[in-house]
Design an enzyme around this catalytic site. Structure first.
Site, PDB file in Angstrom:
ATOM      1  CG  HIS A 305      -1.714  -1.211   1.341  1.00 35.08           C
ATOM      2  ND1 HIS A 305      -2.628  -1.571   0.386  1.00 35.08           N
ATOM      3  CD2 HIS A 305      -1.721  -2.192   2.255  1.00 35.08           C
ATOM      4  CE1 HIS A 305      -3.164  -2.713   0.724  1.00 35.08           C
ATOM      5  NE2 HIS A 305      -2.629  -3.117   1.858  1.00 35.08           N
ATOM      6  NE  ARG A 412      -8.296   0.072 -12.281  1.00 35.18           N
ATOM      7  CZ  ARG A 412      -7.001   0.367 -12.362  1.00 35.18           C
ATOM      8  NH1 ARG A 412      -6.617   1.615 -12.520  1.00 35.18           N
ATOM      9  NH2 ARG A 412      -6.092  -0.587 -12.283  1.00 35.18           N
ATOM     10  CD  GLU A 541      -7.739  -8.372 -15.224  1.00 33.01           C
ATOM     11  OE1 GLU A 541      -7.340  -7.642 -14.314  1.00 33.01           O
ATOM     12  OE2 GLU A 541      -8.935  -8.484 -15.539  1.00 33.01           O
ATOM     13  CG  ASP A 565      -6.685  -9.030 -10.910  1.00 35.64           C
ATOM     14  OD1 ASP A 565      -6.692  -9.431  -9.727  1.00 35.64           O
ATOM     15  OD2 ASP A 565      -7.449  -8.141 -11.316  1.00 35.64           O
ATOM     16  NE  ARG A 575      -5.225  -6.331  -7.099  1.00 34.48           N
ATOM     17  CZ  ARG A 575      -5.677  -5.779  -8.217  1.00 34.48           C
ATOM     18  NH1 ARG A 575      -6.122  -6.558  -9.195  1.00 34.48           N
ATOM     19  NH2 ARG A 575      -5.679  -4.503  -8.394  1.00 34.48           N
ATOM     20  CB  CYS A 612      -3.804  -1.606 -18.489  1.00 29.38           C
ATOM     21  SG  CYS A 612      -4.795  -3.060 -18.160  1.00 29.38           S
TER      22      CYS A 612
HETATM   23  C1  PEP Z   1      -4.874  -5.403 -13.259  1.00 28.66           C
HETATM   24  O1  PEP Z   1      -5.385  -6.379 -12.692  1.00 28.66           O
HETATM   25  O2  PEP Z   1      -3.663  -5.317 -13.538  1.00 28.66           O
HETATM   26  C2  PEP Z   1      -5.715  -4.244 -13.612  1.00 28.66           C
HETATM   27  C3  PEP Z   1      -5.226  -3.246 -14.325  1.00 28.66           C
HETATM   28  O3  PEP Z   1      -6.979  -4.245 -13.143  1.00 28.66           O
HETATM   29  P1  PEP Z   1      -7.366  -3.863 -11.657  1.00 28.66           P
HETATM   30  O4  PEP Z   1      -6.123  -3.415 -10.943  1.00 28.66           O
HETATM   31  O5  PEP Z   1      -8.414  -2.817 -11.747  1.00 28.66           O
HETATM   32  O6  PEP Z   1      -7.874  -5.188 -11.159  1.00 28.66           O
HETATM   33 MG    MG Z   2      -7.556  -6.591 -12.640  1.00 28.98          MG
END
Ligand code: PEP
Ligand code: MG
Length: 681
Positions: A305, A412, A541, A565, A575, A612
């Site tokens: 964090h 998002r 993911e 993910d 995570r 991303c």
């Molecule tokens: C990811 O999982 O890398 C992602 C960009 O989506 P989020 O962090 O919103 O799950």
């Molecule tokens: Mg994700």
């Protein structure tokens, strides 16, 4: 009233996870439910209360249920306990064979040793770039001096209720902000804090004390501390995190009650480098940015964090530092180098001068990157990479443009759906998507369809309780099971798409069937709305999708790899679990191999692949990702100019062999060392 006697057969008793499963189940019933363990009694709807029963394997519990749904409640509780409360059927002991000894408790492996390079240098992991030079401030939570304050300030139940309401407001807001930034784990922490505020046992205990004449400040503080001590004494690392959460929530409410809610916790009013064993998101976010030069943290990793928030705040940070740093004197000088992950203490005047030069060079580099934000990201030998931004709002889109982003690689949309009692209408969604599309003009905006799930339930849709929400009805799975909700969003996207260059992306796709069903819905809606075909891709993911990339690429328009993910699922590490954050590194060769496979699959069919997840903003990852052939990097908005400048400084022909070497490394740390050595970072 109905009652039941039952034995707990879970190997480690009623510890955090099964207790939470039980409490979540029990909360669905209207009846009052009490659990007895010998003389100890717990309100079954209170996690804190259930945890403090200290029930271990073989403990006999008596469960009393009293209320209108007592029969069904008792039956479901019995069946849930007998089936192991989410930990599988408790195995009955074989008659002849002695029970096998319990598996040794796997310790979380320590972060690879921080080796001193020079006598006054500690190695850690660079978590947010930049160099901070300044006096040490050993951060500790300050006691709120209740005794002095409560003299002459007798607060009652009403004041506590007001403070709780205010705390709820603050936590919901923080949760919302984190969701908007895509910081799910941080959002989950504030969400857990909200749950603690409403724990019935806690409220009842405080109420009792107030009734007996204690003032609300003392009653709240002592109840929190008593519960935290009991929970921490259960000697379970996950529970001790719960004890910290309790204390954090406790302080928030106390600060509100004493009128000090805006005061950052115990930071001096001069610029300092914050040194701490660990910082909670509440701490990190409450610091006055003017007085924090950077962070040096013993625990945590690049995805912790503190690291994520430090990057969002643009402050240098080094994590996973040897704990000897906690012994440094306040006000002694320290140099935190978030670029190479080193921490120098008690620097000599020459070392200080060298660090200042390095910092100035870094600031100059950043200034230049900003100045050249609109120069395309083309490597020195002519290889172009599209650098775009991750956004969550119109304001983000505007900022992304200023920072030179070539589009939005991930928009998002969760924030539109959370914290409300009904789903946003098509018109409401259209009103949000359209100005973003218009602002970006011809530049692509990749809009991700709703990505929520068991970990983030929506109050207005019915959802089953899940033992493993991250492996449950998340992302595309949830939308496909709720076609009305999904169609509403797709219609809003298709309509808003007429005002710019919107593309659509589905999250958490695990196999081709899911994509086909979603694409079919789009095709049908395009006919209905009489709009042209929209470009549609998927997020990679889930390891299954990465492994099948060459098959998926025949049908989808593009891939965008969600490394947050993908890392979680590849390494089987939650995570949001702070105990694992030091090991959660997307540069792990296992993750890199899946990324390589995804890019290869995409290119085989003439499609593009981007990133991303957070990894795309990591300066150590950028060269490897480019070397693997990534076409697009969608990064946090402040990183856009920096990543573009970094790309311009690199040579593609150097990066290809480097990336191949990275795939052969054994650990994420080896990959980081390799990049550092080869590129002189
Ligand atoms: C990811 O999982 O890398 C992602 C960009 O989506 P989020 O962090 O919103 O799950
Ligand atoms: Mg994700």
């Amino acid at each position: 009233m109905k009652q039941l006697e039952i034995t707990i057969n879970n190997e480690t008793g009623l510890h955090a996870r099964p207790a939470k499963t039980l409490v979540n189940l029990v909360k669905q019933f209207k009846s009052n439910i009490t659990i007895w363990h010998g003389e100890k009694k717990a309100n079954a709807k209170s996690l804190i209360s259930v945890l403090t029963l200290g029930a271990s394997k073989g403990s006999q519990l008596k469960i009393e249920v009293n209320g209108e749904d007592e029969d069904i409640a008792l039956a479901e509780i019995e069946s849930a306990i007998l089936s192991g409360l989410g930990e599988g059927e408790p195995v009955s002991e074989p008659a002849a064979k002695p029970a096998s000894p319990p598996a040794p408790q796997e310790e979380v492996p320590p972060v690879e040793e921080s080796k001193p390079v020079k006598a006054n240098v500690l190695k850690g992991v660079g978590a947010a770039p930049g160099i901070a030079i300044g006096p040490v401030y050993q951060f500790q939570h300050q006691e709120i001096p209740i005794n002095e304050i409560s003299d002459g300030l007798i607060l009652g139940w009403e004041s506590l209720q007001d403070a709780l309401a205010r705390a709820r407001e603050q936590l919901s807001k923080l949760n919302h902000q984190m969701v908007e930034k895509g910081l799910k784990a941080e959002a989950a922490i504030f969400d857990a804090h909200l749950g603690l505020l409403d724990d019935p046992e806690l409220t009842e205990a405080v109420h009792d004390r107030i009734q007996k004449g204690q003032d609300a400040l003392k009653a709240w503080k002592e109840t929190i501390e008593d519960s935290a001590v009991v929970v921490a004494a259960l000697n379970d690392p996950i529970l001790s995190a719960r004890a910290d959460d309790l204390r954090d929530v406790g302080r928030r409410v106390l600060r509100i009650m004493v009128g000090a809610e805006d005061k950052a916790d115990s930071l001096p009013d001069k610029p300092v480098v914050v040194v701490a064993r660990e910082l909670s998101p509440s701490d990190t976010i409450s610091f006055n940015k003017d007085f924090v030069l950077g962070f040096c943290i013993v625990n945590g990793g690049p995805t912790s964090h503190t690291a994520i928030l430090a990057r969002a705040l643009g402050l240098p940070a080094v994590v996973s530092v040897d704990e000897s740093v906690l012994k440094l004197e306040n006000d002694s000088y320290i140099i935190v180098n978030g670029i190479n992950g080193s921490v120098m203490f008690n620097p000599s005047p020459e070392e200080l001068q060298a660090a200042e030069q390095e910092r100035n060079a870094w600031l100059e580099k950043r200034r230049l990157a900003l100045e050249q934000a609109n120069v395309p990201a083309i490597t020195a030998d002519g290889h172009e990479v599209e650098v775009v931004g991750n956004a969550g709002s119109l304001a983000d889109a505007e900022k992304a443009l200023k920072m030179g982003a070539a589009g939005i690689g991930l928009l998002r949309t969760e924030f539109l759906f959370l914290e409300r009692t009904t789903a946003p209408s098509e018109a409401e969604q259209f009103d949000v998507y359209r100005p973003i599309a218009e602002t970006m003009g011809k530049l692509p905006v990749i809009i991700r369809t709703l990505d929520v799930g068991g970990d983030k339930p929506l109050p207005y849709i019915e959802m089953q309780h899940e033992e493993n929400p991250f492996l449950g009805e998340r992302g595309i799975r949830l939308c496909l099971n709720r076609p009305e909700l999904f169609r509403q969003q797709l219609r809003a996207i298709l309509r808003a798409g007429q005002y710019g260059n919107l593309q659509v992306m589905f999250p958490m796709v695990g196999d081709i069937e899911e994509y086909r069903r979603a694409r079919l819905m789009l095709d049908e809606l395009e006919i209905e709305l009489k709009v042209p075909r929209i470009v549609a891709g998927i997020m990679i993911e889930v390891p299954s999708a990465a492994l099948m990339a060459d098959v998926l690429a025949k049908e989808v328009d593009f891939f965008s790899i969600g490394t947050n993910d993908l890392t979680q699922y590849t390494l089987a590490m939650d995570r949001g679990n702070p105990l694992l954050s030091a090991k959660q590194d997307g540069l792990h060769p296992a993750v890199l191999r899946l990324i390589a496979k995804t890019i290869e699959g995409a290119h085989k069919h003439g499609k593009w692949a981007g990133i991303c997840g957070e990894l795309g903003s990591d300066p150590y990852a950028v060269p490897i990702l480019i070397g693997l052939g990534i076409d697009e990097l969608s990064v946090t908005i402040p990183s856009v100019p920096l990543v573009k400048a970094q790309v311009r400084d690199l040579k593609f022909s150097d990066l290809q062999p480097l990336a191949q070497q990275a795939l052969e490394c054994a650990t994420a740390r080896e990959v980081r060392e390799l990049v550092k050595k080869q590129l002189n970072m």
